[in-house]
Design an enzyme around this catalytic site. Structure first.
Site, PDB file in Angstrom:
ATOM      1  N   CYS A  19       0.833  -1.203   0.000  1.00 27.51           N
ATOM      2  CA  CYS A  19       0.000   0.000   0.000  1.00 27.51           C
ATOM      3  C   CYS A  19       0.867   1.251   0.000  1.00 27.51           C
ATOM      4  O   CYS A  19       1.998   1.243   0.463  1.00 27.51           O
ATOM      5  CB  CYS A  19      -0.883   0.019   1.242  1.00 27.51           C
ATOM      6  SG  CYS A  19      -1.782  -1.493   1.489  1.00 27.51           S
TER       7      CYS A  19
ATOM      8  N   ARG B  32       3.258   1.149  -7.406  1.00 32.44           N
ATOM      9  CA  ARG B  32       3.359   0.041  -6.461  1.00 32.44           C
ATOM     10  C   ARG B  32       2.241  -0.976  -6.662  1.00 32.44           C
ATOM     11  O   ARG B  32       2.298  -2.071  -6.120  1.00 32.44           O
ATOM     12  CB  ARG B  32       3.258   0.571  -5.021  1.00 32.44           C
ATOM     13  CG  ARG B  32       4.377   1.499  -4.639  1.00 32.44           C
ATOM     14  CD  ARG B  32       4.003   2.335  -3.443  1.00 32.44           C
ATOM     15  NE  ARG B  32       3.958   1.558  -2.233  1.00 32.44           N
ATOM     16  CZ  ARG B  32       4.872   1.594  -1.274  1.00 32.44           C
ATOM     17  NH1 ARG B  32       5.904   2.395  -1.390  1.00 32.44           N
ATOM     18  NH2 ARG B  32       4.763   0.865  -0.204  1.00 32.44           N
TER      19      ARG B  32
ATOM     20  N   TRP C 246      -3.469  -2.161  -1.444  1.00 35.91           N
ATOM     21  CA  TRP C 246      -3.272  -3.432  -2.149  1.00 35.91           C
ATOM     22  C   TRP C 246      -3.765  -4.487  -1.178  1.00 35.91           C
ATOM     23  O   TRP C 246      -3.135  -4.756  -0.165  1.00 35.91           O
ATOM     24  CB  TRP C 246      -1.794  -3.619  -2.489  1.00 35.91           C
ATOM     25  CG  TRP C 246      -1.599  -4.606  -3.574  1.00 35.91           C
ATOM     26  CD1 TRP C 246      -1.719  -4.390  -4.914  1.00 35.91           C
ATOM     27  CD2 TRP C 246      -1.253  -5.985  -3.428  1.00 35.91           C
ATOM     28  NE1 TRP C 246      -1.481  -5.547  -5.599  1.00 35.91           N
ATOM     29  CE2 TRP C 246      -1.191  -6.538  -4.724  1.00 35.91           C
ATOM     30  CE3 TRP C 246      -1.001  -6.807  -2.343  1.00 35.91           C
ATOM     31  CZ2 TRP C 246      -0.883  -7.866  -4.950  1.00 35.91           C
ATOM     32  CZ3 TRP C 246      -0.697  -8.133  -2.571  1.00 35.91           C
ATOM     33  CH2 TRP C 246      -0.631  -8.647  -3.867  1.00 35.91           C
TER      34      TRP C 246
ATOM     35  N   ASN D 155      -0.386   0.410   6.250  1.00 40.79           N
ATOM     36  CA  ASN D 155       0.333  -0.504   5.377  1.00 40.79           C
ATOM     37  C   ASN D 155       0.851  -1.614   6.278  1.00 40.79           C
ATOM     38  O   ASN D 155       1.357  -1.328   7.354  1.00 40.79           O
ATOM     39  CB  ASN D 155       1.494   0.248   4.708  1.00 40.79           C
ATOM     40  CG  ASN D 155       2.267  -0.623   3.736  1.00 40.79           C
ATOM     41  OD1 ASN D 155       1.845  -1.739   3.432  1.00 40.79           O
ATOM     42  ND2 ASN D 155       3.381  -0.115   3.251  1.00 40.79           N
ATOM     43  N   GLY D 156       0.735  -2.881   5.854  1.00 39.59           N
ATOM     44  CA  GLY D 156       1.259  -3.979   6.672  1.00 39.59           C
ATOM     45  C   GLY D 156       0.164  -4.908   7.140  1.00 39.59           C
ATOM     46  O   GLY D 156      -0.941  -4.915   6.596  1.00 39.59           O
TER      47      GLY D 156
ATOM     48  N   GLU E 176      14.136 -22.995 -11.852  1.00 40.31           N
ATOM     49  CA  GLU E 176      13.804 -21.582 -11.642  1.00 40.31           C
ATOM     50  C   GLU E 176      15.001 -20.693 -11.987  1.00 40.31           C
ATOM     51  O   GLU E 176      14.846 -19.642 -12.606  1.00 40.31           O
ATOM     52  CB  GLU E 176      13.328 -21.360 -10.194  1.00 40.31           C
ATOM     53  CG  GLU E 176      12.973 -19.942  -9.825  1.00 40.31           C
ATOM     54  CD  GLU E 176      11.884 -19.309 -10.697  1.00 40.31           C
ATOM     55  OE1 GLU E 176      11.246 -19.990 -11.509  1.00 40.31           O
ATOM     56  OE2 GLU E 176      11.694 -18.076 -10.566  1.00 40.31           O
TER      57      GLU E 176
ATOM     58  N   LYS F 242      15.067 -17.788 -14.889  1.00 37.99           N
ATOM     59  CA  LYS F 242      15.433 -16.385 -14.633  1.00 37.99           C
ATOM     60  C   LYS F 242      16.452 -15.941 -15.683  1.00 37.99           C
ATOM     61  O   LYS F 242      16.362 -14.847 -16.219  1.00 37.99           O
ATOM     62  CB  LYS F 242      16.043 -16.194 -13.233  1.00 37.99           C
ATOM     63  CG  LYS F 242      15.087 -16.317 -12.088  1.00 37.99           C
ATOM     64  CD  LYS F 242      14.157 -15.134 -11.916  1.00 37.99           C
ATOM     65  CE  LYS F 242      12.875 -15.215 -12.641  1.00 37.99           C
ATOM     66  NZ  LYS F 242      11.764 -15.976 -12.253  1.00 37.99           N
TER      67      LYS F 242
ATOM     68  N   GLU G 195      14.734 -15.675 -19.246  1.00 31.88           N
ATOM     69  CA  GLU G 195      13.697 -14.645 -19.326  1.00 31.88           C
ATOM     70  C   GLU G 195      14.274 -13.253 -19.530  1.00 31.88           C
ATOM     71  O   GLU G 195      13.775 -12.478 -20.336  1.00 31.88           O
ATOM     72  CB  GLU G 195      12.918 -14.570 -17.992  1.00 31.88           C
ATOM     73  CG  GLU G 195      11.824 -15.564 -17.798  1.00 31.88           C
ATOM     74  CD  GLU G 195      11.131 -15.358 -16.453  1.00 31.88           C
ATOM     75  OE1 GLU G 195       9.903 -15.306 -16.434  1.00 31.88           O
ATOM     76  OE2 GLU G 195      11.807 -15.261 -15.414  1.00 31.88           O
TER      77      GLU G 195
ATOM     78  N   HIS H  38      22.523 -38.471 -21.050  1.00 27.83           N
ATOM     79  CA  HIS H  38      21.578 -38.966 -22.050  1.00 27.83           C
ATOM     80  C   HIS H  38      21.336 -37.932 -23.153  1.00 27.83           C
ATOM     81  O   HIS H  38      20.244 -37.884 -23.720  1.00 27.83           O
ATOM     82  CB  HIS H  38      20.265 -39.367 -21.378  1.00 27.83           C
ATOM     83  CG  HIS H  38      20.447 -40.444 -20.356  1.00 27.83           C
ATOM     84  ND1 HIS H  38      20.786 -41.726 -20.689  1.00 27.83           N
ATOM     85  CD2 HIS H  38      20.392 -40.411 -19.006  1.00 27.83           C
ATOM     86  CE1 HIS H  38      20.911 -42.450 -19.591  1.00 27.83           C
ATOM     87  NE2 HIS H  38      20.683 -41.668 -18.551  1.00 27.83           N
TER      88      HIS H  38
ATOM     89  N   LYS I 149       3.612 -10.096 -17.712  1.00 29.47           N
ATOM     90  CA  LYS I 149       3.547 -10.410 -16.280  1.00 29.47           C
ATOM     91  C   LYS I 149       2.405 -11.373 -16.004  1.00 29.47           C
ATOM     92  O   LYS I 149       2.521 -12.285 -15.189  1.00 29.47           O
ATOM     93  CB  LYS I 149       3.354  -9.102 -15.503  1.00 29.47           C
ATOM     94  CG  LYS I 149       3.323  -9.270 -14.010  1.00 29.47           C
ATOM     95  CD  LYS I 149       4.711  -9.485 -13.466  1.00 29.47           C
ATOM     96  CE  LYS I 149       4.729  -9.854 -12.008  1.00 29.47           C
ATOM     97  NZ  LYS I 149       5.938 -10.628 -11.668  1.00 29.47           N
TER      98      LYS I 149
HETATM   99  C1  G6P Z   1       4.157 -15.406 -16.806  1.00 24.89           C
HETATM  100  C2  G6P Z   1       5.119 -14.636 -15.907  1.00 24.89           C
HETATM  101  C3  G6P Z   1       5.857 -15.603 -14.982  1.00 24.89           C
HETATM  102  C4  G6P Z   1       4.858 -16.416 -14.172  1.00 24.89           C
HETATM  103  C5  G6P Z   1       3.859 -17.133 -15.090  1.00 24.89           C
HETATM  104  C6  G6P Z   1       2.710 -17.706 -14.292  1.00 24.89           C
HETATM  105  O1  G6P Z   1       4.877 -16.198 -17.705  1.00 24.89           O
HETATM  106  O2  G6P Z   1       6.043 -13.919 -16.695  1.00 24.89           O
HETATM  107  O3  G6P Z   1       6.690 -14.878 -14.103  1.00 24.89           O
HETATM  108  O4  G6P Z   1       5.551 -17.364 -13.410  1.00 24.89           O
HETATM  109  O5  G6P Z   1       3.277 -16.222 -16.028  1.00 24.89           O
HETATM  110  O6  G6P Z   1       1.992 -16.630 -13.762  1.00 24.89           O
HETATM  111  P1  G6P Z   1       1.116 -16.676 -12.456  1.00 24.89           P
HETATM  112  O7  G6P Z   1       0.585 -15.281 -12.314  1.00 24.89           O
HETATM  113  O8  G6P Z   1       0.032 -17.679 -12.717  1.00 24.89           O
HETATM  114  O9  G6P Z   1       2.003 -17.087 -11.336  1.00 24.89           O
END
Ligand code: G6P
Length: 610
Positions: free
Chosen positions: A2, A27, A75, A101-102, A483, A487, A490, A506, A605
């Site tokens: 927030c 934010r 938020w 906030n919090g 993961e 990263k 991406e 393999h 996103k």
């Molecule tokens: C997109 C985002 C990823 C995310 C994925 C799943 O590809 O760029 O960062 O992990 O969607 O999104 P969600 O909102 O379902 O976690």
């Protein structure tokens, strides 16, 4: 999370508040509101939705006159986004009005106590408990400082409160614990803000509040108090950042800011189900009977959320001894598999809107399977449609590549695994206590890793011109490698693959070239030797070995090109630590390649189309 603002001076408060809140829009928020104190009366306007709606509602501020006020962009965490739950919130007679906030962790206990004194509650928020507790003491003390002091001694959690007291014209009060609050000093006016970007257009002279400090604003005067109520001197600082940097909290990119917010995200997510020394899953719709009846778990997700689920698969199976299948939502939705009615489908999604994940969840429901969503965005479609929801408390995530939401998802999964194991008697009390202790130490360990981030910044430059990378691991470490590899690809556009280390021989091994990054994850003691052998096979073909290992791991000390050690924790939780250096590595390679870290090409996103 927030955004918070306070103002007292000679100008129209609503104008200042609307302008300042607009600077906090980045934010992320779902509702907005403000309160202005004028001639002994507090006027409030608030609504679900954008600031623009609020602005139209009060006709650009002119319908709410007065020169002292507070504002908020919310938020949602406790209670869906709605007009009622939007801030400010007030005491029954509007003597005290607050923005927050919090999280007030013990809000239920506070509500129960106040209900006995005749207080009624109109919202679903934790904040209402706080404002009414302050009001409760204010009625006894008739003094804002004394009331705040008494209330914050009872309030557990993290917070930043900014308040108006009807009988104290031209005054704004604030208090903080674990969340930032900044006071700004102007000529004959003063400000409070959760974020310096909200007041930079008005002043660059600021005070940074320390934890557990209380602040009083009068026109052009700012005073600070400690928790005993003694006045504290404080030095004024000059902000030299530009606006853009200020929104990012001084970081170059949102992604780095969010990487640094992980300790808080982890702490708040755990704190949301941990009350009075115990984890309580009743509030996310799981009681002991439900937990005992689960015969199969499906974890369904996309992208990084799927990777969090991949970690969870190992952790739940190992601790709770329940069979777990991890499923890509885009595949699951089109599969015809026989499903056991005593199954639980755990749906993981940051946005709560991913089209495939939503469709897969609906598919599970059609099959009569109970669904539990682990979601970050309150009120999102998946959160609304799931049978029950475990909200992660990561706060809004701006960078496309997720970091803090992933970390918060891991914590939610660990909590489920621990509780399932306990309720089903798969672990004894002393081991459960060890897990409880280790999970609570993760935030400080995450911060410790971040303190050593420069090592990865230096090494990243080696890969500026690389074309390929491999990330290797076994079991939980394989899930972390997935993961880490994501990263890298991406945001740095470096082609990267995660490989279950045993599969190297393999096929993938044929791709290793001189200097190619081969990152290995080693946090599981029983597999150190296995993965070390796979890494050495890569080394002998020219690979550059970068190892992320738990402190104390002696393997590959001589042979690795770089070993980055992470602190020890229970091995089930090791992903939370091992992933941090890999996030940083992806980030630094992208920066070294001068790429748009926060908005990588072709990615979104929230993927709301199939
Ligand atoms: C997109 C985002 C990823 C995310 C994925 C799943 O590809 O760029 O960062 O992990 O969607 O999104 P969600 O909102 O379902 O976690």
């Amino acid at each position: 999370m927030c955004g918070i603002l306070g103002y007292t001076g000679n100008r129209q408060a609503s104008d200042i508040l609307l302008n300042g809140l607009a600077k906090l829009e980045y934010r992320g928020y779902d509702s907005a509101g403000l309160a202005v104190l004028d001639k002994g009366e507090i006027k409030i306007a608030k609504n679900k939705g954008r600031l623009k709606v609020l602005e139209e509602k009060i006709k650009s501020g002119h319908e709410i006159s007065g020169t002292c006020g507070i504002g908020h962009t919310r938020w949602a965490t406790h209670g869906e986004p709605s007009d009622v739950n939007a801030h400010p919130l007030w005491s029954d007679d509007k003597d005290v009005v607050i923005v927050h906030n919090g999280i007030v962790e013990n809000y239920r206990e506070i509500k129960n106590k106040l209900s006995e004194h005749g207080y009624k509650f109109y919202s679903q928020t934790d904040t209402e408990a706080a404002v009414k507790l302050i009001d409760f003491y204010y009625k006894q003390e008739k003094n804002p400082l004394k009331a705040i002091l008494k209330a914050i001694k009872e309030i557990e959690g993290s917070y930043c409160f900014v308040m108006l007291f009807k009988d104290f014209p031209d005054e704004v009060w604030g208090a903080r614990k674990d969340l930032p609050l900044i006071a700004g000093q102007g000529k004959d006016e003063s400000f409070l803000a959760s974020d310096v970007s909200a007041i930079l257009q008005d002043t660059r002279q600021v005070y940074y509040l320390d934890n557990m400090e209380i602040v009083q604003l009068k026109k052009g005067v700012v005073r600070f108090f400690d928790t005993e109520g003694y006045a504290k001197p404080k030095e004024l600082s000059e902000v030299t950042w530009d606006m853009n940097a200020a929104e990012k909290g001084g970081f170059e990119h949102f992604m780095m800011k969010e990487i640094h917010e992980q300790a808080r995200a982890v702490k708040d997510t755990f704190g949301s189900v941990y009350h009075s020394g115990k984890i309580n899953l009743n509030e996310i719709g799981l009681n002991d009977e439900n937990i005992k009846s689960i015969s199969q778990i499906y974890i369904i997700a996309c992208g990084s959320a799927y990777h969090a689920g991949a970690v969870a698969q190992y952790v739940i199976e190992d601790l709770a001894k329940i069979p777990v299948r991890i499923e890509l939502a885009s595949e699951f939705r089109y599969r015809n598999m026989p499903m056991n009615k005593n199954s639980l489908a755990i749906i993981i999604s940051q946005s709560g809107e991913t089209a495939d994940t939503l469709a897969a969840m609906r598919r599970a429901k059609e099959n009569g399977i109970k669904t539990l969503a682990i979601v970050n965005v309150v009120g999102s479609t998946i959160a609304r449609e799931a049978d029950s929801v475990f909200y992660t408390m990561a706060g809004p995530e701006i960078a496309v590549a997720t970091t803090k939401a992933y970390s918060a998802q891991l914590i939610a999964c660990y909590v489920l695994a621990m509780q399932f194991a306990k309720v089903r008697n798969e672990i004894d009390d002393s081991y459960y206590e060890k897990l409880m202790s280790d999970i609570q130490k993760l935030p400080e360990k995450i911060d410790e890793i971040l303190d050593a981030k420069e090592t990865l910044e230096e090494i990243a430059y080696k890969f500026v011109n690389s074309r390929n990378a491999f990330y290797l691991g076994r079991n939980i470490d394989y899930a972390v490698a997935m993961e880490g590899s994501l990263k890298m690809k991406e945001i740095s556009y470096l082609h990267s693959e995660a490989i279950a280390a045993g599969e190297m021989k393999h096929g993938p091994i044929s791709l290793i070239e001189k200097g190619m990054l081969v990152a290995g994850v080693m946090t599981q003691k029983n597999l150190y030797q296995k993965i070390a052998s796979n890494m050495l096979e890569a080394k002998s073909r020219g690979g550059f070995l970068l190892i992320v290992a738990t402190r104390g791991c002696e393997n590959l000390k001589e042979e690795a090109d770089l070993i980055f050690y992470v602190p020890e924790t229970d091995e089930h939780f090791a992903a939370s630590l091992a992933v941090i250096p890999l996030q940083l590595l992806g980030y630094y390679v992208a920066v070294a390649r001068k790429l748009d870290v926060d908005k990588p090409r072709n990615l979104a996103k929230s993927v709301t189309v199939e």
